[in-house]
Write an enzyme that holds these catalytic residues in place. Structure first.
Site, PDB file in Angstrom:
ATOM      1  N   ASP A  10       0.863  -1.192   0.000  1.00 49.06           N
ATOM      2  CA  ASP A  10       0.000   0.000   0.000  1.00 49.06           C
ATOM      3  C   ASP A  10       0.896   1.237   0.000  1.00 49.06           C
ATOM      4  OD1 ASP A  10      -2.429   1.585   0.265  1.00 49.06           O
ATOM      5  OD2 ASP A  10      -1.873   1.915   2.342  1.00 49.06           O
ATOM      6  N   SER A  11       0.286   2.394  -0.220  1.00 54.22           N
ATOM      7  CA  SER A  11       1.029   3.657  -0.163  1.00 54.22           C
ATOM      8  C   SER A  11       1.553   3.914   1.250  1.00 54.22           C
ATOM      9  CB  SER A  11       0.117   4.807  -0.582  1.00 54.22           C
ATOM     10  OG  SER A  11      -0.998   4.884   0.293  1.00 54.22           O
ATOM     11  N   CYS A  73      -4.356  -1.501  -2.089  1.00 51.40           N
ATOM     12  CA  CYS A  73      -4.519  -0.077  -2.364  1.00 51.40           C
ATOM     13  C   CYS A  73      -5.340   0.058  -3.640  1.00 51.40           C
ATOM     14  CB  CYS A  73      -3.140   0.552  -2.542  1.00 51.40           C
ATOM     15  SG  CYS A  73      -3.161   2.300  -2.964  1.00 51.40           S
ATOM     16  N   GLU A 152      -2.471   8.178   8.550  1.00 52.56           N
ATOM     17  CA  GLU A 152      -1.002   8.145   8.652  1.00 52.56           C
ATOM     18  C   GLU A 152      -0.532   8.877   9.912  1.00 52.56           C
ATOM     19  OE1 GLU A 152       1.357   6.631   6.518  1.00 52.56           O
ATOM     20  OE2 GLU A 152      -0.419   5.707   5.621  1.00 52.56           O
ATOM     21  N   CYS A 184     -11.045   2.965  -0.238  1.00 53.92           N
ATOM     22  CA  CYS A 184      -9.617   3.191   0.023  1.00 53.92           C
ATOM     23  C   CYS A 184      -9.291   2.407   1.287  1.00 53.92           C
ATOM     24  CB  CYS A 184      -9.357   4.686   0.231  1.00 53.92           C
ATOM     25  SG  CYS A 184      -7.724   5.057   0.911  1.00 53.92           S
ATOM     26  N   HIS A 186      -7.250   2.833   3.580  1.00 47.90           N
ATOM     27  CA  HIS A 186      -7.005   3.594   4.812  1.00 47.90           C
ATOM     28  C   HIS A 186      -8.312   3.798   5.603  1.00 47.90           C
ATOM     29  CE1 HIS A 186      -3.077   4.724   3.120  1.00 47.90           C
ATOM     30  NE2 HIS A 186      -2.761   5.264   4.287  1.00 47.90           N
TER      31      HIS A 186
HETATM   32  N1  DGL Z   1      -4.855   3.272   0.578  1.00 50.76           N
HETATM   33  C1  DGL Z   1      -4.960   3.790  -0.734  1.00 50.76           C
HETATM   34  C2  DGL Z   1      -6.173   3.267  -1.484  1.00 50.76           C
HETATM   35  O1  DGL Z   1      -6.699   2.230  -1.152  1.00 50.76           O
HETATM   36  C3  DGL Z   1      -4.668   5.210  -1.053  1.00 50.76           C
HETATM   37  C4  DGL Z   1      -4.365   6.226  -0.002  1.00 50.76           C
HETATM   38  C5  DGL Z   1      -3.446   7.284  -0.542  1.00 50.76           C
HETATM   39  O2  DGL Z   1      -2.248   7.047  -0.556  1.00 50.76           O
HETATM   40  O3  DGL Z   1      -3.938   8.346  -0.980  1.00 50.76           O
HETATM   41  O4  DGL Z   1      -6.595   3.837  -2.447  1.00 50.76           O
END
Ligand code: DGL
Length: 261
Positions: A10-11, A73, A152, A184, A186
């Site tokens: 993931d990011s 992600c 984050e 997303c 997150h």
């Molecule tokens: N967790 C990521 C997703 O599922 C993206 C969050 C990000 O880095 O902007 O899209």
């Protein structure tokens, strides 16, 4: 039998919401988690940039012997999964996309809400998804502005988080959406805050992570690639952001196991 680890990318920390489902469903598997950390958030970056980071991260996971890679992600999946499959034919990649199909099936009001990153909502993948599964309902979508950064920075449960969430989801609920898709990875970390904003209104929140873990289990089964019975699983947490961030990934992973979603 294959004792090599499952790779998750993931990011940043978001993919840990997928990590926890993998841990729950496949407790005997080793997992190597790579959360970029350095370039997060991806959601405000260009398709090309996201694609480049994703290819780099996949390389890291392959170098550590991942037997399957989950793009935990949605944004990275939309930007890169097709190209990755072309570049590494036969290698199992599992992508992430918002669970629009079950949301449409479940909705009684005929209005479903999708929250995801700006980059994801602008992607061809999202347009295709809405075309394929959105037919039976009105699909309202909005970017979760600042949500990934809140996670984050571990700002769950703060007035700042509640205000940001309310600003995004309140208009969609007011318009009658009764199903909210977390597009997303997150966002499950903000589920408690999301529920507080929803209050006692009848809105179902959908997290696609458990379905992704089931898909991984299925692929491992089919490929005869599950870990052996006596295998002692190992969990690694890596990033491009340094050892302190890696420690935070480990701590957040632990915390994710208690998350209520
Ligand atoms: N967790 C990521 C997703 O599922 C993206 C969050 C990000 O880095 O902007 O899209």
């Amino acid at each position: 039998m294959d004792n090599r680890p499952i790779g998750i990318f993931d990011s940043g920390m978001g993919g840990l919401s997928v990590w926890r489902e993998v841990r729950r469903l496949l407790p005997g598997e080793s997992v190597v988690y790579f959360g970029d950390g350095k370039n997060c958030p991806y959601g405000t970056k260009s398709h090309e940039q996201i694609r480049e980071y994703t290819f780099g991260a996949v390389r890291e996971l392959m170098d550590r012997g991942a037997k399957i890679i989950i793009l935990g992600c949605n944004t990275a999946t939309a930007a890169a999964v097709a190209d990755l499959r072309e570049r590494y034919p036969g290698f199992p990649f599992v992508g992430m996309e918002p669970a629009l199909k079950p949301a449409v099936e479940m909705s009684r009001s005929g209005k479903v809400a999708v929250i995801a990153t700006i980059a994801y909502l602008a992607s061809e993948g999202y347009a295709r998804l809405v075309e394929k599964y959105g037919g039976g309902a009105e699909v309202l979508s909005a970017p979760g502005k600042g949500f990934a950064v809140l996670v984050e920075e571990e700002k769950e449960g703060t007035p700042e988080a509640l205000a940001a969430i309310s600003k995004v989801i309140e208009p969609m609920i007011s318009r009658g959406a009764d199903t909210l898709v977390l597009g997303c990875t997150h966002y499950p970390f903000l589920a408690g805050d999301i529920r507080r904003v929803i209050g006692d209104r009848d809105v179902t929140v959908i997290n696609p992570a458990p379905a992704v873990a089931r898909r991984v289990a299925q692929l491992l089964g089919q490929g005869n690639a599950s870990a052996g019975e006596g295998h002692r699983p190992v969990f690694e947490f890596l990033s491009w952001a340094g050892p302190e961030y890696n420690d935070r990934l480990r701590a957040t992973a632990q915390r994710s196991l208690e998350m209520d979603i």
